[in-house]
Enzyme design. Structure first.
Site, PDB file in Angstrom:
ATOM      1  CB  CYS A  54      35.466  41.700  35.034  1.00 55.58           C
ATOM      2  SG  CYS A  54      34.162  42.923  34.765  1.00 55.58           S
ATOM      3  CG  HIS A 104      39.593  41.557  33.289  1.00 59.26           C
ATOM      4  ND1 HIS A 104      40.792  41.858  33.883  1.00 59.26           N
ATOM      5  CD2 HIS A 104      38.738  42.519  33.693  1.00 59.26           C
ATOM      6  CE1 HIS A 104      40.657  42.958  34.612  1.00 59.26           C
ATOM      7  NE2 HIS A 104      39.425  43.380  34.506  1.00 59.26           N
TER       8      HIS A 104
END
Length: 507
Positions: A54, A104
């Site tokens: 991610c 993220h």
């Protein structure tokens, strides 16, 4: 600039496997809105992330730089505030830049060029989720296991539903607010959902869009003793062999995953509806992509973290039918190419001065049907399951994977799309293997990168330990809304307030 700058709506889905989408041949999954975008848009048939995890994937996407260039090693890597992102470059071009959803970011900068961030992130902003190459025998207990599969099924609510409902609500409101205000600057709105990322749980409505009989089992099964070293390490990371996994549990996981894709598609439908209702659709380029895929049980692997097709390939669509004719692009490209692409879309120019060298290449030659489009993807992976740099070159029909502690891998994806025949052990391909090996050794210094990763992990490990002592201060983004200017307030004339809030305006 003589031509009006286009708005850009960048939509992301998390952990979305190309094999699960009708536009790439899946006959089970229902995605009418994505399929409509694809029918009228430019579809990339061989798009990849550059690091199948991610945070590293998103840092690469945002900056146009490979992980080793910016220290994007894992899901707790810091993205330095002085690395320009596409949000910085577009903002310099007078764009309103906004993010609704997941990106993220780890570290104290939680904006990275975005003028507005409409939600918090679903994941923590600290350095806690780091691998530890100094202790390779200990499995990271914070990492998820196979419960995402064994507990898969319908649910009423979940963390991810709470998050994505909020993400899309605020994105819709952003579009409505934009059209009700002065449109003096174009916008680049990034809408980043966390579905269909595991855990595989989805409301009954979406579960019921599929039947158990619809769900196919993985077609490739590889025994534990036959796994390549990296795949074996991945199975250890998520404790694959700690329990028996039934065929029904696998079907449940896939069924919930397909339901989550339909959920994402419905949310995309809401965004398309808002664009159409506001009239913004005529001058908005829609770009859709993912951050990485999901193995979904193929090769007895789940989630991501490898350079196999299920993990590293991503969907990619560019939709602006009044600007670009519909087509399919067969050449291999990557999400690292999005920064220069967005900038070329915004400026209608191929000439740009970058603050630092850009490793991504614009996709506009492919989008516009020019003949000078590239056909190459470079990948780097340093996250969970890796104990040394895992490196990839994808060019023409070949994929080459190099790790200095593991056997090389070479696949001909035209003739072996399931990656079952490792040509690195075939003497007939010795010359080609040697060419790729020579390029890898010239391109990368694996020993030096290993030391860089170790030093980065040690720094962050010390910081996490220190910051958990005493008063805890977090970096998580806190969205701020000026409630004094929302809804009915008596410092604004009532007629003016109602007039500016209504769309379309009443003459």
């Amino acid at each position: 600039m003589s031509e009006k700058q286009p708005n850009i709506l960048f939509i992301m889905a998390d952990q979305l496997a190309t094999s699960a989408l009708p536009i790439y041949g899946n006959s089970v999954v229902k995605t009418p809105h994505l399929s409509s975008l694809a029918e009228e848009g430019v579809v990339f048939d061989s798009a990849y992330c550059n690091s199948p995890l991610c945070a590293p994937s998103r840092y690469v996407l945002m900056t146009g730089q490979l992980p080793s260039k910016i220290g994007a090693y894992d899901n707790a890597a810091d993205l330095s505030a002085d690395i320009p992102t596409f949000a910085h470059y577009l903002r310099e071009q007078n764009y309103k830049t906004a993010l609704s959803g997941k990106m993220h970011f780890c570290g104290p900068d939680q904006l990275h060029g975005f003028e507005e961030r409409l939600t918090t992130d679903i994941y923590p902003a600290d350095y806690g989720w780091f691998p530890n190459w100094d202790d390779l025998k200990t499995r990271p207990t914070w990492y998820h296991n196979m419960s995402s599969v064994t507990q898969a099924g319908p649910c009423i609510r979940s963390n991810q539903l709470d998050f994505d409902d909020e993400v899309v609500f605020h994105a819709q409101r952003y579009l409505y607010d934009y059209v009700r205000r002065d449109q003096d600057r174009p916008f680049c709105l990034t809408v980043s959902m966390t579905h269909p990322h595991d855990p595989y749980a989805i409301p009954q409505e979406y579960w019921d869009r599929y039947s158990n009989d619809d769900i196919e089992l993985p077609k490739i099964n590889i025994k534990k003793e036959d796994q390549d070293p990296h795949s074996a390490r991945l199975q250890e990371v998520y404790a694959y062999h700690d329990q028996d996994i039934s065929e029904q549990e696998i079907k449940n996981a896939r069924r919930a995953y397909y339901g989550a894709i339909s959920y994402v598609d419905d949310k995309i439908g809401l965004l398309l509806k808002a664009l159409k209702e506001t009239g913004l659709d005529d001058n908005t380029i829609i770009v859709f992509s993912g951050d990485h895929g999901d193995m979904l049980g193929e090769r007895n692997l789940w989630y991501k973290m490898s350079f196999f097709e299920g993990s590293a390939r991503v969907p990619m669509i560019v939709h602006a039918p009044k600007r670009f004719s519909a087509k399919r692009v067969k050449e291999s490209v990557s999400t690292m190419d999005l920064l220069p692409t967005f900038l070329e879309m915004a400026t209608n120019s191929q000439q740009h001065t970058y603050a630092m060298p850009i490793q991504g290449k614009s996709l506009m030659p492919h989008i516009e049907g020019r003949k000078n489009g590239h056909d190459e993807v470079i990948g780097e992976y340093f996250g969970e399951g890796a104990i040394a740099p895992l490196l990839m070159i994808r060019r023409a029909q070949y994929k080459y994977v190099y790790c200095h502690i593991d056997p090389e891998q070479l696949f001909d994806l035209d003739n072996d799309p399931d990656e079952l025949n490792n040509l690195a052990v075939d003497p007939n391909y010795a010359d080609l293997l040697g060419t790729f090996n020579k390029e890898a050794l010239e391109r990368w210094d694996s020993n030096a990168m290993t030391q860089d990763v170790l030093i980065s992990q040690r720094r962050r490990r010390l910081i996490v330990k220190a910051m958990n002592k005493g008063k805890r201060v977090t970096w998580d983004h806190q969205p701020i809304f000026d409630s004094s200017e929302m809804y009915m307030r008596n410092h604004i004339d009532l007629d003016d307030l109602e007039s500016r809030s209504r769309f379309p305006k009443v003459e």
